[in-house]
Motif scaffolding. Sequence first.
Motif, PDB file in Angstrom:
ATOM      1  N   UNK A   1       2.194 -54.515  -1.174  1.00  0.00           N
ATOM      2  CA  UNK A   1       1.660 -54.268   0.161  1.00  0.00           C
ATOM      3  C   UNK A   1       1.451 -55.573   0.911  1.00  0.00           C
ATOM      4  N   UNK A   2       0.882 -56.572   0.237  1.00  0.00           N
ATOM      5  CA  UNK A   2       0.659 -57.875   0.863  1.00  0.00           C
ATOM      6  C   UNK A   2       0.182 -58.864  -0.188  1.00  0.00           C
ATOM      7  N   UNK A   3       0.226 -60.133   0.181  1.00  0.00           N
ATOM      8  CA  UNK A   3      -0.502 -61.184  -0.521  1.00  0.00           C
ATOM      9  C   UNK A   3      -1.741 -61.466   0.319  1.00  0.00           C
ATOM     10  N   UNK A   4      -2.817 -61.902  -0.309  1.00  0.00           N
ATOM     11  CA  UNK A   4      -3.999 -62.206   0.494  1.00  0.00           C
ATOM     12  C   UNK A   4      -4.794 -63.358  -0.104  1.00  0.00           C
ATOM     13  N   UNK A   5      -5.555 -64.010   0.756  1.00  0.00           N
ATOM     14  CA  UNK A   5      -6.461 -65.069   0.321  1.00  0.00           C
ATOM     15  C   UNK A   5      -7.857 -64.768   0.858  1.00  0.00           C
ATOM     16  N   UNK A   6      -8.851 -65.205   0.118  1.00  0.00           N
ATOM     17  CA  UNK A   6     -10.245 -65.078   0.555  1.00  0.00           C
ATOM     18  C   UNK A   6     -10.957 -66.378   0.231  1.00  0.00           C
ATOM     19  N   UNK A   7     -11.592 -66.955   1.243  1.00  0.00           N
ATOM     20  CA  UNK A   7     -12.402 -68.154   1.052  1.00  0.00           C
ATOM     21  C   UNK A   7     -13.780 -67.923   1.656  1.00  0.00           C
ATOM     22  N   UNK A   8     -14.812 -68.224   0.880  1.00  0.00           N
ATOM     23  CA  UNK A   8     -16.190 -68.081   1.337  1.00  0.00           C
ATOM     24  C   UNK A   8     -16.948 -69.331   0.902  1.00  0.00           C
ATOM     25  N   UNK A   9     -17.644 -70.006   1.813  1.00  0.00           N
ATOM     26  CA  UNK A   9     -18.393 -71.212   1.446  1.00  0.00           C
ATOM     27  C   UNK A   9     -19.443 -70.921   0.380  1.00  0.00           C
TER      28      UNK A   9
ATOM     29  N   UNK B   1       3.164 -72.021  -1.136  1.00  0.00           N
ATOM     30  CA  UNK B   1       3.708 -72.354  -2.449  1.00  0.00           C
ATOM     31  C   UNK B   1       3.288 -71.313  -3.475  1.00  0.00           C
ATOM     32  N   UNK B   2       2.049 -70.859  -3.395  1.00  0.00           N
ATOM     33  CA  UNK B   2       1.578 -69.836  -4.339  1.00  0.00           C
ATOM     34  C   UNK B   2       2.383 -68.553  -4.174  1.00  0.00           C
ATOM     35  N   UNK B   3       2.669 -68.184  -2.930  1.00  0.00           N
ATOM     36  CA  UNK B   3       3.466 -66.992  -2.680  1.00  0.00           C
ATOM     37  C   UNK B   3       4.863 -67.151  -3.272  1.00  0.00           C
ATOM     38  N   UNK B   4       5.456 -68.321  -3.129  1.00  0.00           N
ATOM     39  CA  UNK B   4       6.783 -68.567  -3.703  1.00  0.00           C
ATOM     40  C   UNK B   4       6.772 -68.389  -5.219  1.00  0.00           C
ATOM     41  N   UNK B   5       5.747 -68.931  -5.868  1.00  0.00           N
ATOM     42  CA  UNK B   5       5.666 -68.842  -7.332  1.00  0.00           C
ATOM     43  C   UNK B   5       5.465 -67.395  -7.788  1.00  0.00           C
ATOM     44  N   UNK B   6       4.547 -66.691  -7.156  1.00  0.00           N
ATOM     45  CA  UNK B   6       4.258 -65.329  -7.609  1.00  0.00           C
ATOM     46  C   UNK B   6       5.429 -64.406  -7.295  1.00  0.00           C
ATOM     47  N   UNK B   7       6.114 -64.617  -6.174  1.00  0.00           N
ATOM     48  CA  UNK B   7       7.246 -63.755  -5.845  1.00  0.00           C
ATOM     49  C   UNK B   7       8.426 -64.021  -6.771  1.00  0.00           C
ATOM     50  N   UNK B   8       8.634 -65.273  -7.165  1.00  0.00           N
ATOM     51  CA  UNK B   8       9.698 -65.568  -8.132  1.00  0.00           C
ATOM     52  C   UNK B   8       9.404 -64.875  -9.463  1.00  0.00           C
ATOM     53  N   UNK B   9       8.138 -64.892  -9.855  1.00  0.00           N
ATOM     54  CA  UNK B   9       7.721 -64.220 -11.097  1.00  0.00           C
ATOM     55  C   UNK B   9       7.962 -62.716 -11.002  1.00  0.00           C
ATOM     56  N   UNK B  10       7.547 -62.106  -9.902  1.00  0.00           N
ATOM     57  CA  UNK B  10       7.683 -60.664  -9.746  1.00  0.00           C
ATOM     58  C   UNK B  10       9.145 -60.241  -9.613  1.00  0.00           C
ATOM     59  N   UNK B  11       9.917 -60.984  -8.834  1.00  0.00           N
ATOM     60  CA  UNK B  11      11.329 -60.637  -8.669  1.00  0.00           C
ATOM     61  C   UNK B  11      12.078 -60.729  -9.993  1.00  0.00           C
ATOM     62  N   UNK B  12      11.692 -61.670 -10.832  1.00  0.00           N
ATOM     63  CA  UNK B  12      12.329 -61.827 -12.134  1.00  0.00           C
ATOM     64  C   UNK B  12      12.024 -60.651 -13.062  1.00  0.00           C
ATOM     65  N   UNK B  13      10.867 -60.015 -12.840  1.00  0.00           N
ATOM     66  CA  UNK B  13      10.448 -58.914 -13.706  1.00  0.00           C
ATOM     67  C   UNK B  13      10.707 -57.544 -13.094  1.00  0.00           C
ATOM     68  N   UNK B  14      11.127 -57.506 -11.858  1.00  0.00           N
ATOM     69  CA  UNK B  14      11.294 -56.226 -11.167  1.00  0.00           C
ATOM     70  C   UNK B  14      12.379 -55.393 -11.824  1.00  0.00           C
ATOM     71  N   UNK B  15      12.021 -54.190 -12.220  1.00  0.00           N
ATOM     72  CA  UNK B  15      12.973 -53.292 -12.855  1.00  0.00           C
ATOM     73  C   UNK B  15      13.647 -52.446 -11.792  1.00  0.00           C
ATOM     74  N   UNK B  16      14.543 -51.584 -12.217  1.00  0.00           N
ATOM     75  CA  UNK B  16      15.275 -50.734 -11.280  1.00  0.00           C
ATOM     76  C   UNK B  16      14.304 -49.820 -10.536  1.00  0.00           C
TER      77      UNK B  16
END
Length: 273
Positions: free
Chosen positions: A17-25, A138-153
């Motif tokens: 659905x999406x990637x997301x970030x959350x930052x709180x002081x 960069x984090x999105x690139x890494x996680x998407x490479x991981x997921x695309x490598x594992x994506x099944x049919x």
Amino acid sequence: MKYETYKPHPDLDSVVKCHWILEVPDDLEAPKQRVIPDGCIEMCFILGDDVRRYTFETEFIIQPRAMVFGQITQPYFVQPTGYVNTFAVRFYPYGFANFINQPIRELADKETPLSDLFGDQTAAQLELQIVEASTTEERIEFIEAFLLNRLTAPSTIDLIVSSTIEALSQTKGSASIHSIIKDDPGKRRNLERKFAQQVGISPKQLGKIIRLQAALKSILNQQGEKLTQIAYENDYYDQAHFIKDFKEFTGVNPKQYLDDDQMMLSSLIYAQD
């Protein structure tokens, strides 16, 4: 508080659905935050200080720093111990089933360390990449490479599951399972079994959660509108039915929702989702 979402790669947008970030002081007085069901599964990386999840009113565990949180069937509370910095992937209800072999129901209402799902070495390598990345991109690139490598049919997800979820989504959760499967007992049992394996909750539960999410957005976007009108707009039988479902999944009634400082995080997320 900073919350941002990012669109996934086109080859992943049917399951992510999406990637997301959350930052709180850092805030020593930060209240507990109530997390409520949304029908999705999250893969989370805690980059800041530890986060507590309360198992009882005063008892808590420290969440794993790289984990998958399965389907939520009831509200729970989290509280930061300091600075919040989280990077995560939000999967559609059937999305995460494409990346592991075990039934999704085994992940419900708990944190599962990535190492339990993908093995120690693979999980450690992915976590190191995410932690050491200098930007969200960069984090999105890494996680998407991981997921695309594992994506099944795509056939991993049964048609009966995807078509039911589509019907529930298009009707904002108001379509009855009876109307979707034409009251075929055998088909219903098959649907329940496949939902447990691939979604992690029953089709009826998912429908109720989808409808709740639509009602939450109505409350956030139409704060002056009467609850009775919001209930009817979202196909609840009446206001009592609306309040019952609302309390089941949030722990508070709709009138308390907007004034509850423990709902600040949920309100922020669902207002933008």
